[in-house]
Design a protein around this motif. Structure first.
Motif, PDB file in Angstrom:
ATOM      1  N   ALA A   1     -14.601  24.380  27.013  1.00  0.00           N
ATOM      2  CA  ALA A   1     -13.510  23.938  26.234  1.00  0.00           C
ATOM      3  C   ALA A   1     -12.186  24.856  26.216  1.00  0.00           C
ATOM      4  N   VAL A   2     -12.321  26.192  26.255  1.00  0.00           N
ATOM      5  CA  VAL A   2     -11.323  27.106  26.250  1.00  0.00           C
ATOM      6  C   VAL A   2     -11.005  27.876  27.272  1.00  0.00           C
TER       7      VAL A   2
ATOM      8  N   GLU B   1     -10.722  17.151  17.195  1.00  0.00           N
ATOM      9  CA  GLU B   1      -9.376  17.132  17.230  1.00  0.00           C
ATOM     10  C   GLU B   1      -8.948  16.944  15.823  1.00  0.00           C
TER      11      GLU B   1
ATOM     12  N   TYR C   1     -12.566  25.876  17.245  1.00  0.00           N
ATOM     13  CA  TYR C   1     -11.999  25.115  18.440  1.00  0.00           C
ATOM     14  C   TYR C   1     -10.561  25.248  18.343  1.00  0.00           C
ATOM     15  N   ARG C   2      -9.936  24.834  17.146  1.00  0.00           N
ATOM     16  CA  ARG C   2      -8.640  24.894  17.367  1.00  0.00           C
ATOM     17  C   ARG C   2      -7.900  26.310  17.427  1.00  0.00           C
TER      18      ARG C   2
ATOM     19  N   ARG D   1      -7.490  22.453  30.081  1.00  0.00           N
ATOM     20  CA  ARG D   1      -8.554  23.054  29.175  1.00  0.00           C
ATOM     21  C   ARG D   1      -9.284  21.723  28.594  1.00  0.00           C
ATOM     22  N   GLY D   2     -10.596  21.884  29.125  1.00  0.00           N
ATOM     23  CA  GLY D   2     -11.705  21.038  28.802  1.00  0.00           C
ATOM     24  C   GLY D   2     -11.783  19.632  29.904  1.00  0.00           C
TER      25      GLY D   2
ATOM     26  N   LYS E   1      -8.241  27.079  20.918  1.00  0.00           N
ATOM     27  CA  LYS E   1      -7.044  26.385  21.638  1.00  0.00           C
ATOM     28  C   LYS E   1      -5.938  26.906  21.750  1.00  0.00           C
ATOM     29  N   ASN E   2      -5.688  27.439  20.395  1.00  0.00           N
ATOM     30  CA  ASN E   2      -4.342  28.045  20.163  1.00  0.00           C
ATOM     31  C   ASN E   2      -3.874  29.578  20.840  1.00  0.00           C
TER      32      ASN E   2
ATOM     33  N   GLU F   1     -14.485  17.427  27.995  1.00  0.00           N
ATOM     34  CA  GLU F   1     -13.994  16.962  26.468  1.00  0.00           C
ATOM     35  C   GLU F   1     -13.836  15.469  26.527  1.00  0.00           C
TER      36      GLU F   1
END
Lengths: 109, 759
Positions: free
Chosen positions: B456-457, B758, B434-435, B76-77, B438-439, B700
């Motif tokens: 990003a995802v 991050e 974002y987090r 991803r990214g 990503k989760n 990224e």
């Protein structure tokens, strides 16, 4: 043939940019070439801020000759979101202008 | 110009991107869209057209456009995607989301959309066909976009209302029934820079030409402010105090409509007592607006008849947005301006055809009351917020993002992201979102172009059709109309087409009901008695006179209540100035003012450190939210990510026009190019939202510069209110600004802050 022009009631120009893009589409101008531009004249006077815009037909403006020959309005005039532009004979437009405060008349090329 | 063949359709979404409604002529030559013109016969725009619709050819044939389904093949990214077939793409979605549904329950999948586009219908349809209750405007703190205003209207007068610009009448402003508002209050909006909430912004200028006077309420000078009889430049987030102060003037000076209040309203005495707590000197101190200006504006509005209010999304974004909206609705209610010509007309979907379900009633009509109730058991936020549980079908966005990370009270494992670029756009506390994304175990992005969110995802990308390529329907609000495809581009499919196919896979019963999208549209059109074929090619329809979905004075005619009696669709049948529903939902039944979460009053120490109020979200006529930075004709009209800063403030900070500056607070730092202008108040800065640079590195850690430019990095999540709605602090975040000096342009050296995602 009588000279044609654009009467712009700039008091009503809200700066929406419809004329700018309508013109580019009509003439297929790439970014960087403009048949009409809109300038921002925002200024502060005595505690009031006056937000004014003015559309300016450039040297590339041909008053949409192809469209007007087919009985259509120029692309900018038709699409102006505030309806503040009029196409016509310069003499006729000047007469309209007498009762239209804060307007300008353009006779391009 | 009339050359070649054209398809007549209605603009709603990909392309102009907006809330739509304009009639279009799409010119086609050899299967290719060559030109777009406004449809001069269409009642909405009458031939006029905005720059975003006029640039449609650059959007449709943009070289970066997604043309085929793609699957991620790198991390991803990394931006590594591979073309796959639609069959493989749809099989993958069916399999992956199916597994998650089997293992964790359907509620473990969030169906995320952005603004009020022609995606609300298809995405809610897919979400419910899958069985998830979690249809969410993910990223939208406080759910603060129109829903707070809608809730205030629904629980006050049982219906929605909008400024009457003749939009419900076939002849528009020329209709003999129509009257132009004598006074228009433009409250927290610049209608010249877009058509919000299904309202063509320049209808306000049309009214001005016909004599409407203006009152403008805004922290920032606009074209409208300069032409207003009264301009109230208020402190951001203090709209409720201003509205209550105006109510107090109108009530204490006896300027309200006694007859209307006596006959149709309830709770007037309670409202009068509450408004009396807001005398002018107090309101002036709260709002920064001189007392005399407030009084004059209140009198100008109340003494004009008809008068109308055109309001904007900052009201939703104020602290407790629902209650700010409630206070403003009371202005039009007690002055008797509701559902009269030139006032605030009750707005219902034409013929009660539901496209994008805007109300609980519409959800019931589409899916049944039992189903909606069952969905509420697990809908995110529905247990915590009683108003939310009893209104529409949305999950609460702030609770959603928290739950994506915490897994409490139940896990969220996947996200269906349909035409919303939240990381480049609305997501408050961008890093948190974002987090959270990503989760997820699996993310699908349906969109037209690569953007920070897809980069990003996304695990799978489905290419969405533009307005030029789709069949759909629109009943927001009138007339009833359908959309027609003019061209096919790549293998792009419309949101309806994608979602219908997947909905059938998740709920096979639907196969018997709908073969094609047209079948589904015809089914939705049933309350009108028309079919798709009858409405196409410009045969839009307005409801007949004296029917529930056409003005005027329906409360007198018994056209609003299900029992056919006069009055309003509220528990008491009256227009409830004191809301019995709000009381039931453990909310204050009357409007009140509360300070923004961060302000010079509530958090003076923070204000000393961060002395400027950042107001984000001012509109640009050439962009719609985070879209269109990649369209050459549009970008050159508004090329840079700017911050508007007052000349006095700029001078004090040593900042010149055009130089790059840092904007920061404890949550982070972004960079912008200073535009020094007197249109903003010296104590506020205006920071346009939705900025990313499609021309820069997308992979990224850069993600097209969002960690450098996105103002929502500085904004907290919500909600700010017991309703679950409102209080997304997009308009009231405290920041400081400083000079950056040489070599600070954006798009270069993004690396120094790029890793912030991050953190």
């Amino acid at each position: 043939m009588a000279k044609k022009g654009l009467l712009i009631h700039y008091d009503y120009c809200t700066g929406c940019m419809a004329c700018v893009v309508a013109c580019k589409q009509e003439h297929d101008y790439p970014a960087g070439r403009w048949g009409i531009m809109v300038k921002d004249f925002t200024r502060e006077t005595e505690g009031r801020v006056q937000v004014d815009f003015l559309p300016f037909p450039t040297d590339l403006c041909d008053l949409c000759g192809r469209r007007t020959a087919a009985g259509e309005r120029p692309a900018c005039v038709k699409h102006c979101m505030a309806g503040c532009m009029t196409y016509g004979e310069v003499g006729e437009l000047a007469r309209i202008m007498e009762t239209m405060p804060r307007s300008v008349l353009f006779a391009p090329r | 110009m009339a050359k070649g063949t054209f398809v007549r359709t209605t603009a709603w979404s990909p392309g102009p991107g907006c809330h739509g409604g304009c009639g279009l002529e799409l010119y086609v030559e050899d299967g290719r869209l060559v030109k777009v013109e406004g449809d001069q016969y269409h009642p909405y725009n009458q031939g006029r057209l905005c720059p975003r619709a006029l640039a449609l050819t650059q959007y449709v044939y943009h070289p970066e456009r997604f043309l085929y389904p793609l699957k991620r093949v790198g991390e991803r990214g990394e931006g590594k995607f591979e073309r796959i077939s639609w069959d493989e793409a749809l099989d993958t979605v069916e399999e992956r989301l199916g597994e998650i549904r089997d293992k964790y329950g359907a509620e473990a999948v969030i169906f995320a959309q952005g603004t009020g586009r022609d995606v609300g219908g298809p995405i809610s349809f897919l979400c419910y066909s899958f069985g998830s209750p979690n249809w969410v405007q993910l990223g939208l703190a406080g759910h603060s976009c129109y829903t707070p205003r809608l809730a205030a209207m629904m629980f006050t007068h049982g219906d929605y209302a909008v400024l009457d610009a003749g939009q419900f009448l076939p002849e528009g402003m020329a209709d003999p029934e129509y009257e132009v508002p004598k006074v228009i209050v433009v409250w927290a909006q610049n209608p010249a820079a877009g058509c919000q909430d299904g309202f063509y912004g320049h209808w306000v200028t049309d009214c001005m030409k016909r004599g409407s006077k203006l009152i403008v309420i805004d922290p920032r000078w606009t074209w409208f402010s300069s032409r207003a009889e009264k301009f109230l430049q208020l402190r951001p987030g203090t709209d409720a105090a201003l509205a209550l102060g105006m109510l107090n003037v109108i009530i204490s000076e006896g300027l309200y409509d006694r007859e209307f209040v006596d006959e149709w309203c309830s709770g007037f005495d309670e409202l009068a007592a509450r408004a009396a707590e807001y005398p002018l000197d107090r309101v002036s101190a709260i709002t920064w607006v001189p007392a005399e200006d407030i009084a004059q504006a209140a009198r100008l509005y109340a003494e004009a008849r008809p008068a109308a209010i055109q309001w904007g999304v900052p009201i939703d974004m104020g602290p407790s947005g629902t209650t700010i909206a409630q206070a403003i609705t009371h202005l039009w209610s007690i002055t008797g301006n509701l559902d009269i010509p030139g006032g605030q007309v009750i707005a219902r979907a034409a013929f009660e055809v539901a496209t994008y379900p805007f109300s609980t009633q519409e959800l019931h009509s589409l899916y049944g009351e039992e189903f909606v109730k069952r969905m509420n058991e697990k809908r995110i936020g529905a247990q915590e917020f009683k108003l939310l549980r009893n209104f529409r079908g949305w999950g609460q966005p702030d609770r959603a993002v928290e739950q994506m990370l915490s897994g409490e009270p139940y896990p969220i494992k996947a996200c269906w992201i349909q035409t919303t670029n939240m990381l480049g756009g609305q997501a408050a506390d961008t890093r948190l979102h974002y987090r959270a994304l990503k989760n997820m175990e699996f993310n699908v992005v349906v969109d037209c172009f690569p953007n920070p969110t897809s980069m990003a995802v996304a695990d799978l990308i489905l290419p969405a059709a533009s307005i030029a390529e789709k069949e759909s329907l629109r009943s927001w609000w009138s007339p009833l109309q359908v959309m027609m495809p003019a061209v096919q581009v790549g293998e792009c499919r419309s949101d309806w087409e994608i979602n219908l196919e997947l909905a059938k896979r998740f709920n096979p019963e639907l196969r018997r009901r709908f073969d094609t999208v047209k079948d589904l549209i015809d089914d939705r059109l049933k309350p009108s008695g028309y079919t798709f074929d009858e409405l196409k090619d410009g045969h839009w329809k307005f409801p007949e006179k004296d029917t529930p979905t056409r003005p005027y004075r329906r409360y007198e005619k018994g056209l609003l209540r299900p029992d056919g009696r006069p009055g309003f669709r509220t528990p008491t049948g009256r227009l409830e100035l004191y809301s019995t529903s709000f009381k039931e939902f453990d909310m204050d039944p009357l409007p009140f003012f509360t300070e923004p979460p961060e302000s010079e009053v509530r958090t003076p120490e923070l204000a000393a450190k961060y002395p400027l109020v950042m107001v984000s979200g001012r509109r640009s006529p050439v962009f719609f939210h985070s879209e269109h930075r990649n369209i050459p004709w549009l970008r050159e009209c508004d090329p840079d990510p700017i911050v508007e800063i007052h000349p006095d403030t700029a001078q004090a900070l040593g900042i010149s026009d055009g130089e790059w500056v840092a904007i920061f607070n404890d949550r982070g730092r972004i960079r912008r190019k200073a535009k020094v202008t007197p249109i903003v108040h010296p104590k506020t800065i205006s920071v346009p939202h939705g900025w990313w640079l499609p021309e820069t590195q997308g992979t990224e850690p850069d993600l097209y510069g969002i960690w450098d430019l996105n103002c929502n990095l500085l904004v907290n999540i919500g909600p700010g209110d017991a309703s679950g709605y409102g209080g997304g602090p997009y308009k009231t975040t405290l920041v400081a600004v400083k000079k950056l000096g040489e070599g600070a342009a954006a798009g270069r050296g993004a690396g120094d802050t790029a890793k912030r995602g991050e953190e």
